[in-house]
Write an enzyme that holds these catalytic residues in place. Structure first.
Site, PDB file in Angstrom:
ATOM      1  N   CYS A   2       0.849  -1.182   0.000  1.00 51.96           N
ATOM      2  CA  CYS A   2       0.000   0.000   0.000  1.00 51.96           C
ATOM      3  C   CYS A   2       0.893   1.243   0.000  1.00 51.96           C
ATOM      4  O   CYS A   2       1.985   1.242   0.549  1.00 51.96           O
ATOM      5  CB  CYS A   2      -0.925   0.107   1.203  1.00 51.96           C
ATOM      6  N   ARG A  27       3.339   0.214  -5.305  1.00 49.22           N
ATOM      7  CA  ARG A  27       3.242  -0.456  -4.010  1.00 49.22           C
ATOM      8  C   ARG A  27       1.945  -1.240  -3.841  1.00 49.22           C
ATOM      9  O   ARG A  27       1.786  -2.002  -2.887  1.00 49.22           O
ATOM     10  CB  ARG A  27       3.341   0.569  -2.880  1.00 49.22           C
ATOM     11  N   TRP A  74      -3.008  -2.559  -1.639  1.00 51.20           N
ATOM     12  CA  TRP A  74      -2.758  -3.952  -1.962  1.00 51.20           C
ATOM     13  C   TRP A  74      -3.437  -4.729  -0.846  1.00 51.20           C
ATOM     14  O   TRP A  74      -3.014  -4.685   0.304  1.00 51.20           O
ATOM     15  CB  TRP A  74      -1.254  -4.232  -1.987  1.00 51.20           C
ATOM     16  N   ASN A 100      -1.046   1.700   6.008  1.00 51.75           N
ATOM     17  CA  ASN A 100      -0.253   0.669   5.335  1.00 51.75           C
ATOM     18  C   ASN A 100       0.277  -0.242   6.424  1.00 51.75           C
ATOM     19  O   ASN A 100       0.963   0.219   7.333  1.00 51.75           O
ATOM     20  CB  ASN A 100       0.907   1.337   4.574  1.00 51.75           C
ATOM     21  N   GLY A 101      -0.085  -1.526   6.380  1.00 55.29           N
ATOM     22  CA  GLY A 101       0.380  -2.453   7.406  1.00 55.29           C
ATOM     23  C   GLY A 101      -0.751  -3.363   7.833  1.00 55.29           C
ATOM     24  O   GLY A 101      -1.764  -3.477   7.143  1.00 55.29           O
ATOM     25  N   GLU A 486      15.958 -17.144 -11.141  1.00 60.80           N
ATOM     26  CA  GLU A 486      15.566 -15.752 -11.339  1.00 60.80           C
ATOM     27  C   GLU A 486      14.873 -15.563 -12.696  1.00 60.80           C
ATOM     28  O   GLU A 486      13.880 -14.846 -12.807  1.00 60.80           O
ATOM     29  CB  GLU A 486      16.813 -14.847 -11.206  1.00 60.80           C
ATOM     30  N   LYS A 490      11.079 -14.190 -13.174  1.00 56.93           N
ATOM     31  CA  LYS A 490      10.729 -13.016 -14.010  1.00 56.93           C
ATOM     32  C   LYS A 490       9.588 -13.377 -14.950  1.00 56.93           C
ATOM     33  O   LYS A 490       8.644 -12.631 -15.104  1.00 56.93           O
ATOM     34  CB  LYS A 490      11.925 -12.563 -14.869  1.00 56.93           C
ATOM     35  N   GLU A 493       6.138 -13.963 -13.048  1.00 57.02           N
ATOM     36  CA  GLU A 493       5.463 -12.825 -12.419  1.00 57.02           C
ATOM     37  C   GLU A 493       4.906 -11.812 -13.423  1.00 57.02           C
ATOM     38  O   GLU A 493       3.891 -11.190 -13.144  1.00 57.02           O
ATOM     39  CB  GLU A 493       6.330 -12.148 -11.352  1.00 57.02           C
ATOM     40  N   HIS A 509      16.068 -36.348 -12.335  1.00 62.40           N
ATOM     41  CA  HIS A 509      15.471 -36.896 -11.109  1.00 62.40           C
ATOM     42  C   HIS A 509      13.977 -36.591 -11.032  1.00 62.40           C
ATOM     43  O   HIS A 509      13.408 -36.574  -9.946  1.00 62.40           O
ATOM     44  CB  HIS A 509      16.208 -36.364  -9.886  1.00 62.40           C
ATOM     45  N   LYS A 608       5.291  -3.894  -5.152  1.00 61.88           N
ATOM     46  CA  LYS A 608       6.744  -3.775  -5.141  1.00 61.88           C
ATOM     47  C   LYS A 608       7.349  -4.046  -3.761  1.00 61.88           C
ATOM     48  O   LYS A 608       8.389  -4.662  -3.645  1.00 61.88           O
ATOM     49  CB  LYS A 608       7.114  -2.373  -5.606  1.00 61.88           C
TER      50      LYS A 608
END
Ligand code: F6R
Length: 613
Positions: A2, A27, A74, A100-101, A486, A490, A493, A509, A608
Site C-alpha cells: 500500500c 506499491r 494492496w 499501510n500495514g 531468477e 521473471k 510474475e 530426477h 513492489k
C-alpha cells in the site's frame, strides 16, 4: 504494501495527492482513495482498481481543499473493492484514516468497540483503528495527536497511518511502526508519504519517521515528533538524493524496460568509489569498519526474499569459493519462524531492494536478538532494514519502479561479488593475483552488458514464438542455477506463464518427465563452468524433443547447434556470468509479457514492497 500520501499547505491538495498516488502505485494497485478537508466538509472518494479509476470518479466531485490524505491499496484484509478501499472513516464521520500495514489484534479491538456501540462497514483492520481513535478521543476528551497516541498503545501490528479530522483543517497526524513513512518539509507546507518519490518534486528536505513515532504536521508550526511512549524527539532533517528524471520512463514504454537498459549504468554506480581499476582494488567502507567480524566469521547466513534471495544464492557461491566460509541462504519468512540456530559470532547479511520487506526486517531483528552481526545490502536509502543493521552497503541502483526486480538484482550481485572478493583477499583464501584478475574483469562488465543489450530486437522477435507456452523450464549449474531461478521468476510474475528453475543435472530426477516438443527449456550454458556437463544435460532434453533456448558464450558452436534459439553473451569470469546471463532472461520475460498484453510494470496480485507477512 500500500502507498500512503498526505499534504497540508497553501496549495490545492488534490493534484498533489493524485500525482503522488501515481508515483506510489507500484506499491499496490487494487483500489485507491482520497480524503480532502474543505472548511467544514470532509470529502472521501474511493474506487476499485487503479488510481486512474479514482481520478475518473473524483473529477466529477468537489475536490477543493488544502489538506488531504490518499491511499493506493494492496489488499490484506477484505477483497479489493470500493468499501474496503482507504481512507476509512469513523462512524461519527469526523475522522478519516489511511493505513499501510496490518493490525494484528484488530478482532479483539473490534469486539470491544462493538460493545461500545460501534458498527462497521468494511472487513478491514484499518476501519477498526479509526474507530478506536474516535472512541479514545471522545472518551478521554483529548486532541487528535493524543488520541492517536493512546490508541496506538493498544495496537499490536505494523502501521504507517495518517489521520485527518473534520472541522480541524490545520492538522495531519501520522505515525509509523514497521511500515515506512517520510515527511517532506516545504515552504509552509508538509508532504508525507510511504517513500520519497512523491515528495521529490516539491522539496529535498525530508525527515524519516522512526518506529513508534507520531508526527504532528500543523499549519504555521514546525514538525513535531514524539513516541507512542510520549518521549519528545528532535526531527532530523535530511537531504534527499533523488532526482525527478529517475522516476520517469524517459521514452521507454515501461519502467521495466528502462530499468533493464539502465543496468550498465547502475552497475557502474554500484562500483563507483568502491572499485579502483587502476590499482585493481576494492574498497567497501562497511567492510573496512568491521573487518574483524568478516574475517573471523565462522558462518555467514544470508537472509532475503524473492529476487533478493536469488542474489543471495549467487553470493553464497562466491563467498564459499573465495573465502571458504560456509554460507546458508535463508528465506526470511522461514528463518524468522523456524527457531534457527544463530550464534553470536555469525555474520548475517540481509538483502533487500526496498529495505522494507517485513519478513527480512523480522529476520534481522531475530538475528540481532541472538547477538549476530548484521550487514545490510539494500537499495532504498534510509529505509527500515539499513536503519536496523550494524553495517552495510547500499546497492545504488536508483529507484526501481517496475514491480519485477531487474537492475536491483544485478546491483545486489555486484555488491556481493565485491564483498566476497574483498573478504577472500583479506583472509588469504583468494590469491592476490586472482583477486586482481577478477576485479579487473568486474570493471569490464558494464561495457559487456551494453553490447548484450544490442540484442534486444532479436530477443523481441523470437519471444513472439513462445507466447503459446503454458510452461517453461529454466536450467543452469553452479553460479547459473540461481540465474535459472531468477529467469523463471521473471517470466511467471509478469507473463503469468508457469516457469520452474532447476539445477540442470537435477532434471533427470523427475522434471524430465515434463519434456515434450511443446516445452521450451531455457539453458544457461556459458563456456565458463561445467560446460561439458551442461551440454550432456541439453542432449538429454533434445533426445526428448524439448525446445532449447540457450544462453551461450560468443563463439559457441556446440550448444548453438543443439538449440532452437540462442543468445550469445560476452566471455567473462565464471563468477561474473550471472551479471550478463540475467539480462537476456529479463528481456525475454519482458517481451513475452508485452506480446501477451500483460501489464508489465504492475503485474496482477503483486506489489513492489512487501511490508506485510
Ligand atoms: C521479484 C521481486 C520480489 C522481491 C521480493 C523481495 O521481481 O521483485 O520477489 O525481490 O519481494 O523484495 P526486497 O528485495 O525489496 O526485499
Amino acid at each position: 504494501m500500500c502507498g500512503i500520501i498526505g499534504y497540508i499547505g497553501k496549495r490545492q491538495a488534490y493534484p498533489i495527492l493524485i500525482k503522488g498516488l501515481q508515483r506510489l502505485e507500484y506499491r499496490g494497485y487494487d483500489s485507491a482513495g482520497i480524503a480532502l478537508l474543505d472548511n467544514d466538509l470532509l470529502n472521501v472518494y474511493k474506487a476499485k482498481g487503479k488510481v486512474s479509476d479514482l481520478v475518473r470518479f473524483a473529477e466529477q466531485q468537489d475536490v477543493n481543499g488544502t489538506i488531504g490524505i490518499a491511499h493506493t491499496r494492496w489488499a490484506t484484509h477484505g477483497e479489493p473493492n470500493q468499501i474496503n478501499a482507504h481512507p476509512h472513516c469513523s462512524q461519527s464521520e469526523e475522522l478519516a484514516i489511511i493505513h499501510n500495514g496490518i493490525i494484528e489484534n484488530y478482532a479483539v479491538l473490534k469486539e470491544s468497540l462493538i460493545k461500545h456501540g460501534y458498527t462497521f462497514q468494511s472487513q478491514t483492520d484499518t476501519e477498526v483503528l479509526v474507530q478506536l481513535i474516535d472512541y479514545v478521543k471522545k472518551s478521554n476528551n483529548v486532541d487528535l495527536t493524543k488520541a492517536v497516541q493512546l490508541a496506538l498503545n493498544q495496537v499490536v501490528g505494523a502501521y504507517a497511518i495518517a489521520v485527518i479530522e473534520k472541522g480541524n483543517p490545520d492538522v495531519i497526524v501520522a505515525a509509523r511502526k514497521g511500515s515506512p513513512l517520510v515527511v517532506g518539509i516545504g515552504d509552509g507546507e508538509f508532504f508525507l508519504a510511504s517513500d520519497a518519490t512523491p515528495i521529490v518534486e516539491y522539496t529535498n528536505k525530508v525527515v524519516y519517521i522512526g518506529d513508534e513515532e507520531i508526527v504532528t504536521l500543523k499549519r504555521g508550526e514546525d514538525i513535531k515528533i514524539k513516541t507512542i511512549a510520549d518521549v519528545v524527539k528532535t526531527p532530523e532533517i535530511q537531504r534527499l538524493e533523488l532526482t525527478l528524471s529517475q522516476l520517469e520512463k524517459g521514452g521507454y514504454p515501461h519502467f521495466m524496460l528502462k530499468e533493464i537498459f539502465e543496468q550498465p549504468k547502475t552497475l557502474s554506480d554500484s562500483m563507483r568509489g568502491r572499485l579502483n581499476l587502476e590499482e585493481k582494488e576494492i574498497k567497501l567502507s562497511g567492510f573496512i569498519d568491521n573487518k574483524e567480524k568478516f574475517l573471523n566469521a565462522k558462518r555467514i547466513i544470508i537472509t532475503a526474499c524473492g529476487t533478493s534471495w536469488h542474489a543471495g544464492l549467487i553470493g553464497k557461491y562466491a563467498i564459499e569459493e573465495f573465502c571458504r566460509i560456509p554460507v546458508e541462504v535463508e528465506y526470511s519468512s522461514e528463518f524468522r519462524y523456524r527457531k534457527p540456530v544463530i550464534h553470536g559470532d555469525d555474520l548475517v547479511i540481509a538483502i533487500s531492494q526496498s529495505g522494507e520487506t517485513a519478513d527480512t526486517l523480522a529476520a534481522v531483528e531475530l538475528a540481532k536478538s541472538h547477538g549476530a552481526f548484521i550487514f545490510g545490502i539494500c537499495n532504498v536509502v534510509g529505509s527500515s532494514i539499513p536503519r536496523n543493521t550494524n553495517s552495510g552497503c547500499y546497492t545504488h541502483a536508483g529507484p526501481e519502479i517496475g514491480v519485477a526486480s531487474t537492475k536491483a538484482f544485478t546491483a545486489q550481485v555486484t555488491v556481493l561479488t565485491m564483498l566476497a572478493l574483498l573478504i577472500g583477499k583479506e583472509k588469504g583464501t583468494l590469491s592476490v593475483e586472482r583477486y586482481k584478475e577478477i576485479v579487473s574483469e568486474l570493471g569490464n562488465i558494464p561495457q559487456k552488458m551494453r553490447s548484450l543489450l544490442d540484442q534486444n530486437d532479436m530477443i523481441a522477435q523470437f519471444a513472439k514464438t513462445f507466447t503459446y507456452a503454458q510452461n517453461f523450464i529454466y536450467l543452469g549449474r553452479g553460479y547459473n542455477y540461481p540465474v535459472a531461478l531468477e529467469g523463471a521468476l521473471k517470466l511467471k510474475e509478469i507473463s503469468y506463464i508457469h516457469a520452474e528453475g532447476y539445477p540442470a543435472a537435477e532434471m533427470k530426477h523427475g522434471p524430465i518427465a515434463l519434456i515434450s516438443q511443446e516445452m521450451p527449456v531455457v539453458v544457461i550454458a556459458p563456456s565458463a563452468g561445467m560446460y561439458e556437463k551442461v551440454v550432456s544435460n541439453i542432449q538429454e532434453i533434445k533426445a526428448r524433443k524439448g525446445r532449447i533456448i540457450s544462453i551461450v558464450t560468443e563463439g559457441d558452436t556446440v550448444v548453438t547447434n543443439l538449440s532452437d534459439y540462442y543468445i550469445s553473451i560476452p566471455d567473462t569470469e565464471e563468477c561474473l556470468v550471472p551479471l550478463l546471463a540475467a539480462i537476456p532472461l529479463q528481456l525475454m520475460a519482458y517481451h513475452i509479457a508485452v506480446v501477451k498484453g500483460c501489464n508489465v510494470d504492475q503485474p496482477r496480485n503483486l506489489a513492489k514492497s512487501v511490508t506485510v507477512e
